[in-house]
Design a protein around this motif. Structure first.
Motif, PDB file in Angstrom:
ATOM      1  N   SER A 165      14.828  -4.643 -32.852  1.00 40.91           N
ATOM      2  CA  SER A 165      14.662  -5.938 -32.191  1.00 40.91           C
ATOM      3  C   SER A 165      13.302  -6.062 -31.505  1.00 40.91           C
ATOM      4  O   SER A 165      12.737  -5.071 -31.027  1.00 40.91           O
ATOM      5  CB  SER A 165      15.777  -6.172 -31.168  1.00 40.91           C
ATOM      6  N   LYS A 166      12.818  -7.290 -31.455  1.00 38.00           N
ATOM      7  CA  LYS A 166      11.556  -7.588 -30.778  1.00 38.00           C
ATOM      8  C   LYS A 166      11.628  -7.166 -29.308  1.00 38.00           C
ATOM      9  O   LYS A 166      10.676  -6.596 -28.769  1.00 38.00           O
ATOM     10  CB  LYS A 166      11.265  -9.091 -30.896  1.00 38.00           C
ATOM     11  N   ALA A 167      12.772  -7.413 -28.663  1.00 35.96           N
ATOM     12  CA  ALA A 167      12.940  -7.049 -27.250  1.00 35.96           C
ATOM     13  C   ALA A 167      12.826  -5.538 -27.053  1.00 35.96           C
ATOM     14  O   ALA A 167      12.183  -5.074 -26.106  1.00 35.96           O
ATOM     15  CB  ALA A 167      14.285  -7.547 -26.739  1.00 35.96           C
ATOM     16  N   MET A 168      13.444  -4.766 -27.969  1.00 35.30           N
ATOM     17  CA  MET A 168      13.380  -3.302 -27.842  1.00 35.30           C
ATOM     18  C   MET A 168      11.953  -2.800 -28.061  1.00 35.30           C
ATOM     19  O   MET A 168      11.469  -1.945 -27.327  1.00 35.30           O
ATOM     20  CB  MET A 168      14.337  -2.642 -28.838  1.00 35.30           C
ATOM     21  N   ILE A 169      11.264  -3.338 -29.056  1.00 30.60           N
ATOM     22  CA  ILE A 169       9.872  -2.913 -29.307  1.00 30.60           C
ATOM     23  C   ILE A 169       9.014  -3.222 -28.088  1.00 30.60           C
ATOM     24  O   ILE A 169       8.201  -2.397 -27.656  1.00 30.60           O
ATOM     25  CB  ILE A 169       9.309  -3.600 -30.571  1.00 30.60           C
ATOM     26  N   SER A 170       9.195  -4.399 -27.518  1.00 25.29           N
ATOM     27  CA  SER A 170       8.435  -4.788 -26.334  1.00 25.29           C
ATOM     28  C   SER A 170       8.701  -3.824 -25.179  1.00 25.29           C
ATOM     29  O   SER A 170       7.780  -3.385 -24.488  1.00 25.29           O
ATOM     30  CB  SER A 170       8.790  -6.217 -25.927  1.00 25.29           C
ATOM     31  N   LYS A 171       9.972  -3.449 -24.969  1.00 25.76           N
ATOM     32  CA  LYS A 171      10.320  -2.513 -23.893  1.00 25.76           C
ATOM     33  C   LYS A 171       9.698  -1.139 -24.134  1.00 25.76           C
ATOM     34  O   LYS A 171       9.208  -0.497 -23.208  1.00 25.76           O
ATOM     35  CB  LYS A 171      11.838  -2.383 -23.773  1.00 25.76           C
ATOM     36  N   ILE A 172       9.707  -0.699 -25.393  1.00 26.20           N
ATOM     37  CA  ILE A 172       9.115   0.607 -25.718  1.00 26.20           C
ATOM     38  C   ILE A 172       7.617   0.579 -25.440  1.00 26.20           C
ATOM     39  O   ILE A 172       7.073   1.494 -24.819  1.00 26.20           O
ATOM     40  CB  ILE A 172       9.393   0.984 -27.191  1.00 26.20           C
ATOM     41  N   GLU A 173       6.933  -0.469 -25.882  1.00 29.30           N
ATOM     42  CA  GLU A 173       5.482  -0.554 -25.685  1.00 29.30           C
ATOM     43  C   GLU A 173       5.113  -0.646 -24.208  1.00 29.30           C
ATOM     44  O   GLU A 173       4.023  -0.250 -23.817  1.00 29.30           O
ATOM     45  CB  GLU A 173       4.904  -1.742 -26.457  1.00 29.30           C
ATOM     46  N   ARG A 174       6.018  -1.194 -23.384  1.00 32.39           N
ATOM     47  CA  ARG A 174       5.763  -1.293 -21.936  1.00 32.39           C
ATOM     48  C   ARG A 174       6.302  -0.084 -21.178  1.00 32.39           C
ATOM     49  O   ARG A 174       6.304  -0.072 -19.951  1.00 32.39           O
ATOM     50  CB  ARG A 174       6.377  -2.580 -21.380  1.00 32.39           C
ATOM     51  N   CYS A 175       6.789   0.924 -21.911  1.00 27.04           N
ATOM     52  CA  CYS A 175       7.356   2.151 -21.332  1.00 27.04           C
ATOM     53  C   CYS A 175       8.575   1.864 -20.460  1.00 27.04           C
ATOM     54  O   CYS A 175       8.856   2.581 -19.495  1.00 27.04           O
ATOM     55  CB  CYS A 175       6.305   2.924 -20.531  1.00 27.04           C
ATOM     56  N   GLU A 176       9.310   0.818 -20.803  1.00 25.42           N
ATOM     57  CA  GLU A 176      10.535   0.487 -20.075  1.00 25.42           C
ATOM     58  C   GLU A 176      11.760   1.051 -20.779  1.00 25.42           C
ATOM     59  O   GLU A 176      12.866   1.000 -20.238  1.00 25.42           O
ATOM     60  CB  GLU A 176      10.671  -1.034 -19.925  1.00 25.42           C
TER      61      GLU A 176
END
Length: 196
Positions: free
Chosen positions: A45-56
């Motif tokens: 998911s886009k949300a998961m990729i975004s969280k990974i890239e932000r180290c969240e």
């Protein structure tokens, strides 16, 4: 046990989540992909990729496998690139050099091997040597050539550029090209590459 860090085995290298996150972002941006593009290609998911890239969020092995597959990279390569992300110094003694056995052309990879956006290559072209490349070799990258010493005739499609030491040429749209050293001495030049 909670959120404590476990001690590493003696001599083990622990790859940080930040290094992985940065590597994923670099790979995505190098391809000109949005978060949505990567999500579509990977099934993450886009949300998961975004969280990974932000180290969240920390990616699981399954998620990393899907992301590396979308990039067309084996997981081991993706992790190796992340591991080297902090390497910012490329010592001359460690820079790989390849020599063409037929012409004596040499190519030194000057840049740090962390997969950054810019790649620098030092080339030495012996006197009288001609090296042709098809247009497809330039399709995914932008290049500039900076002649350090000697002479270089660079044919770009139907256009011929005569370069003297200190001249810098930015290549145009992808076309068949030829590097030729018309002089009596080797020509030495630096090629700077970025992905399109």
């Amino acid at each position: 046990m909670g959120g404590e860090d476990l001690p590493a085995a003696s001599g083990a290298f622990i790859l940080s989540g930040q290094a992985i996150a940065e590597r994923l972002r670099i790979e995505r941006e190098n391809r000109g992909w949005s978060l949505s593009d990567l999500a579509e290609r990977s099934g993450v998911s886009k949300a998961m990729i975004s969280k990974i890239e932000r180290c969240e969020a920390s990616p699981t092995a399954t998620v990393l496998g899907r992301l590396s597959g979308a990039f067309g990279l084996p997981l081991s390569v993706l992790l190796a690139l992340a591991e080297r992300a902090d390497d910012r110094l490329s010592r001359m003694s460690d820079q790989p050099v390849w020599t063409d056995p037929e012409t004596g052309y040499t190519r030194r990879a000057v840049s740090v091997p962390n997969g950054g956006l810019l790649e620098l290559i030092e080339v030495t072209l012996p006197a009288g040597v001609r090296i042709p490349y098809p247009a497809s070799a330039f399709a995914f990258q932008r290049q500039q050539i900076w002649l350090l010493s000697g002479q270089l005739d660079f044919s770009e499609g139907e256009t011929l550029h005569h370069l003297a030491p200190g001249d810098c040429l930015e290549l145009g749209p992808p076309s068949a090209c030829v590097f030729f050293n018309p002089g009596a001495e080797p020509s030495r030049y630096l090629v700077a590459l970025t992905r399109r």
